[in-house]
Design an enzyme around this catalytic site. Sequence first.
Site, short mmCIF file in Angstrom:
data_model
loop_
_atom_site.label_atom_id
_atom_site.label_comp_id
_atom_site.label_asym_id
_atom_site.label_seq_id
_atom_site.Cartn_x
_atom_site.Cartn_y
_atom_site.Cartn_z
CG ASP A 140 -4.50 -3.30 -9.35
OD1 ASP A 140 -5.56 -3.69 -8.61
OD2 ASP A 140 -4.99 -2.74 -10.51
CB VAL A 141 -5.40 -6.81 -4.44
CG1 VAL A 141 -4.61 -6.25 -2.87
CG2 VAL A 141 -6.76 -5.35 -4.38
CB SER A 155 2.04 5.88 2.13
OG SER A 155 1.63 6.00 1.05
CB ILE A 156 -0.35 4.78 6.43
CG1 ILE A 156 -1.37 5.95 7.23
CG2 ILE A 156 -1.02 3.40 7.78
CD1 ILE A 156 -2.89 5.70 7.24
CB VAL A 176 -5.22 -1.89 0.13
CG1 VAL A 176 -5.54 -1.61 -1.09
CG2 VAL A 176 -3.77 -2.49 -0.28
N GLY A 178 1.01 -1.24 -0.26
CA GLY A 178 0.06 -0.47 0.01
C GLY A 178 0.75 1.70 0.14
CE1 TYR A 227 -13.17 7.44 5.79
CE2 TYR A 227 -13.94 5.98 5.89
CZ TYR A 227 -13.36 5.92 5.89
OH TYR A 227 -12.15 5.31 6.52
CB THR A 251 -2.40 9.04 2.83
OG1 THR A 251 -4.07 9.06 2.82
CG2 THR A 251 -2.08 9.04 4.07
CE LYS A 263 -10.42 2.29 4.96
NZ LYS A 263 -9.40 1.82 4.89
#
Length: 259
Positions: free
Chosen positions: A69-70, A24-25, A97, A18, A160, A198, A167
């Site tokens: 790429d998932v 990026s985290i 991701v 990711g 959100y 991000t 999530k």
Amino acid sequence: MINIPHPPLKGQKALVVGIANEHSIAYGCAAAFRQLEADLAITYLSEKARPHVEPLAQQLGAGLFLPLDVATPGQLEAVFERIDKEWGRLDILVHSVAWAPKEDLQGGLIDSSAEGFARAMDISCHSFVRMARLAAPLMKNGGSMFAMSYHGAVNVVPNYNLMGPVKAALEASCRYLAYELGTRGIRVHPVSPGPLKTRAASGLKDFDLLLNEAVKKAPVGELVDIMDVGFACAYLATPYARRITGGTVYVDGGVNIMA
């Protein structure tokens, strides 16, 4: 007493998925693991993304740098086959991701399309389940898995939208995986950082307002950064956290406790 190496992740094998750039985290996680002397495998999304990620992988001394790429059939399996071939094991997995079609993300949940919702769920949630399935056999001596969530999973965060339910499903998946994999010594952590600037967050409507609100609410009086998240994950990956699993870990300066 347990035998803990120094540094406590020395020689551990970590796959970090990711990283898009230095903000990026996932990059914060990789940097923290490397500081504690873990060996890294880092993935990049596409050839377009590669020039932004490869210098970071080199800087961190990543032993493996692989495309992933998932949503592309076969790429996930190829990553784990390479890890098995090169390392023969895996100790740490980071899934950072998340994706949803812009038109579904920026509209209300009630207006989201079935296709957009399904794609967001597959890429942002079920891909972690697929990773866990492939990673578990390589975690021969136990290990730690991490998935990045957000407070919008359990409370309504204006704008959100679609990602809230997605999530929430990711956090529930972590709990069930923690249950299913616990007897194999594998711990699973949903991690919920506070809002961070991000690339993924930039797709949210009025994100700057969200950041300002977080600063006002946070008991510590400031926003967290990617290294705060990275070091929290690094701690959870060490034997010091060997009995912690399944519960959402907030790294948000205390924002989640405020009304």
